[in-house]
Design a protein around this motif. Structure first.
Motif, PDB file in Angstrom:
ATOM      1  N   GLY A 130      43.239  33.421  51.192  1.00  0.00           N
ATOM      2  CA  GLY A 130      41.902  32.636  50.892  1.00  0.00           C
ATOM      3  C   GLY A 130      40.804  33.679  50.615  1.00  0.00           C
ATOM      4  N   LEU A 158      45.052  28.471  54.690  1.00  0.00           N
ATOM      5  CA  LEU A 158      44.918  29.104  53.426  1.00  0.00           C
ATOM      6  C   LEU A 158      43.641  29.788  53.314  1.00  0.00           C
ATOM      7  CD1 LEU A 158      47.094  27.315  50.663  1.00  0.00           C
ATOM      8  CD2 LEU A 158      47.548  29.467  51.748  1.00  0.00           C
ATOM      9  N   MET A 159      42.674  29.064  53.571  1.00  0.00           N
ATOM     10  CA  MET A 159      41.318  29.427  53.393  1.00  0.00           C
ATOM     11  C   MET A 159      40.926  30.627  54.391  1.00  0.00           C
ATOM     12  SD  MET A 159      39.105  25.953  53.281  1.00  0.00           S
ATOM     13  CE  MET A 159      37.405  26.679  53.345  1.00  0.00           C
TER      14      MET A 159
END
Length: 334
Positions: free
Chosen positions: A157, A151-152
């Protein structure tokens, strides 16, 4: 987003798993023991679907995330944030704990749900199964860390960072910050619910004392101590706090709370980014020490009139003066 009510979703996952284990221990069509003691001996209709392991797992993943999405839309659409959101989430945790205490016939009241004998058909009294449960919890933790890492590094993100730093600019660019926050809130709720679902069989109990305001704040202690700006900081901080609580609370039952508070205050005061930033701080300090220029031989400098320090020595003969010399296109000094 400072969430002081994450215990709500942790508790939802824990109680859903505990309800399934109580129904499984009671057998097909059976009634959990505490309902025979406190209630009328009839299983509520909304308990019955949790006899299925598949329904239980889906409920643990979807129900807390759905509740967080509904709450998030109601809150973030009105641009509630900061301390107001933190207080609101804390009030939600307090209300949830009071609700559990008041529904003794279906939740066990202050005693909660305990006395589990099996976990998806495996005997919890068997040491082999206990070790298997540990590996399951460790494996789920690794999967969560990998998921957050993905996700980052994704486009989402980047949007999270942008909303954190410049929410109004993100809105002007055509994105809805409320939707970004809702997704983050729902994912965090699902993760907390999974943690609660694994906590119930490991600890052997889930009660209102595990889901109220104090446990919700305790969840943040590990994050703050480990370092909220890193990926592994909250993981390592939470493990360290849990280990310290287990070891110190047994030896010093009345002292552990003070130690926890002192540790939290010390980290916030001297390491605002958590223990995960300690290595980087030491590396930067060593780098600054290595960057200090060494003092050369005394012949390299000569005292200058009217100055407290020194000025560079005269250059050797034949060396061009780069401050006054110019070079033409042919490379000759003028």
């Amino acid at each position: 987003m400072l969430v002081l009510g994450q215990g709500v979703f942790f508790g939802l996952g824990g109680y859903l798993m505990a309800m399934h284990m109580k129904l499984s221990d009671a057998g097909p069509g059976g009634v959990p023991d505490f309902m025979l003691l406190y209630g009328d001996g009839v299983v509520p209709g909304w308990w019955e679907p949790l006899r299925s392991p598949v329904v239980t797992v889906l409920a643990i993943l979807l129900l807390p995330a759905g509740l967080a999405a509904v709450l998030g839309l109601a809150v973030f659409r009105r641009r509630v944030r900061g301390a107001y959101f933190a207080i609101l989430s804390q009030a939600l945790a307090a209300a949830f704990a009071i609700l559990l205490v008041g529904q003794q016939k279906v939740t066990g009241g202050t005693n909660g749900l305990n006395g589990f004998r099996s976990f998806f058909g495996y005997d919890l009294a068997d040491p082999v199964n206990k070790r298997m449960l540990y590996y399951i919890a460790a494996g789920v933790l690794v999967v969560m860390v990998v998921a957050v890492r993905l996700l980052m590094r994704s486009r989402y993100g980047e949007l999270l960072v942008a909303v954190r730093d410049q929410e109004n600019r993100v809105r002007f660019l055509g994105y809805d910050p409320a939707v970004v926050k809702v997704v983050a809130y729902a994912v965090a709720a699902a993760f907390a619910a999974v943690g609660g679902a694994l906590f119930a069989p490991v600890a052997g109990i889930i009660s209102p004392a595990d889901v109220g305001v104090v446990p919700s704040i305790a969840l943040l202690v590990g994050v703050a101590i480990g370092g909220r700006a890193t990926l592994l900081g909250p993981v390592l901080g939470s493990i360290a706090v849990s280990w310290a609580e287990t070891s110190l609370s047994e030896q010093f039952p009345s002292f552990w709370t003070y130690f926890q508070g002192a540790l939290f205050i010390g980290v916030v005061a001297f390491l605002p980014n958590g223990l995960a930033s300690l290595g980087g701080a030491l590396r930067r300090r060593r780098a600054r020490g290595a960057a200090v220029p060494a003092v050369g031989p005394a012949s390299d400098v000569r005292p200058g009139a009217g100055s407290a320090g020194g000025v560079p020595a005269d250059p050797p003969a034949g060396t061009p003066d780069v401050t006054t010399d110019t070079v033409d296109s042919a490379g000759r000094h003028a």
